[in-house]
Design an enzyme around this catalytic site. Structure first.
Site, PDB file in Angstrom:
ATOM      1  CG  HIS A   1      36.422  36.598  39.082  1.00  0.00           C
ATOM      2  ND1 HIS A   1      36.088  37.274  40.248  1.00  0.00           N
ATOM      3  CD2 HIS A   1      35.394  36.807  38.222  1.00  0.00           C
ATOM      4  CE1 HIS A   1      34.907  37.844  40.089  1.00  0.00           C
ATOM      5  NE2 HIS A   1      34.464  37.583  38.871  1.00  0.00           N
TER       6      HIS A   1
ATOM      7  CG  HIS B   1      32.724  39.713  34.510  1.00  0.00           C
ATOM      8  ND1 HIS B   1      31.774  38.716  34.496  1.00  0.00           N
ATOM      9  CD2 HIS B   1      33.366  39.583  35.704  1.00  0.00           C
ATOM     10  CE1 HIS B   1      31.834  38.030  35.615  1.00  0.00           C
ATOM     11  NE2 HIS B   1      32.803  38.529  36.368  1.00  0.00           N
TER      12      HIS B   1
ATOM     13  CD  GLU C   1      32.328  40.991  39.607  1.00  0.00           C
ATOM     14  OE1 GLU C   1      31.818  40.724  40.711  1.00  0.00           O
ATOM     15  OE2 GLU C   1      32.614  40.113  38.757  1.00  0.00           O
TER      16      GLU C   1
END
Length: 142
Positions: free
Chosen positions: A11, A84, A133
């Site tokens: 994502h 992110h 991440e």
């Protein structure tokens, strides 16, 4: 060097000042039809939901309070913005070890993320200004 490598893009995290308004934007402007119900993650200081797309997700993140790590981002970017990029990895502990070996700064310790799996963040200074991440691939995914 080890066999460690990034897996699929999971994502893109978008920090927003109002998650309901952001959901409306994705519904009305982009005709997104699969948006999860927002939920609080008090341990991380955020409210989160996911816009599910055919090949990835957009994670909408709203600060729960002034102490939220997202609150500073929103203060600097009042309309919100990309926060992110998240990639899957097979093993979060291996990712932490390998990031250290490769000279990257891991922010904090592994913790449970919004998908219910372990995550870490790699400092933007190590990734051309982008907060990365790393998320352990959810069991049963792919």
């Amino acid at each position: 060097m080890s066999e460690f490598k990034l897996g699929p893009l999971n994502h893109v995290g978008i920090a927003v000042p109002d998650i309901e308004e952001a959901c409306d934007t994705y519904r009305n402007l982009y005709n997104a039809t699969d948006i999860t119900t927002p939920f609080d993650m008090p341990e991380q200081g955020v409210k989160v939901c996911f816009v599910n797309l055919p090949n990835a997700q957009i994670e909408l993140i709203e600060p729960l309070n002034a102490e939220s790590p997202i609150a500073n981002f929103i203060a600097k970017n009042p309309k919100g913005g990309q926060h992110h990029v998240c990639f899957e990895v097979d093993d979060i502990d291996q990712a932490v070890d390998e990031m250290g070996r490769r000279g990257a700064t891991v922010l904090g310790k592994p913790r449970i993320g919004a998908h219910g799996t372990m995550i870490i963040f790699v400092h933007p200074k190590n990734s051309n200004g982008v907060l990365i991440e790393l998320m352990e691939t959810p069991k049963g995914a792919h």
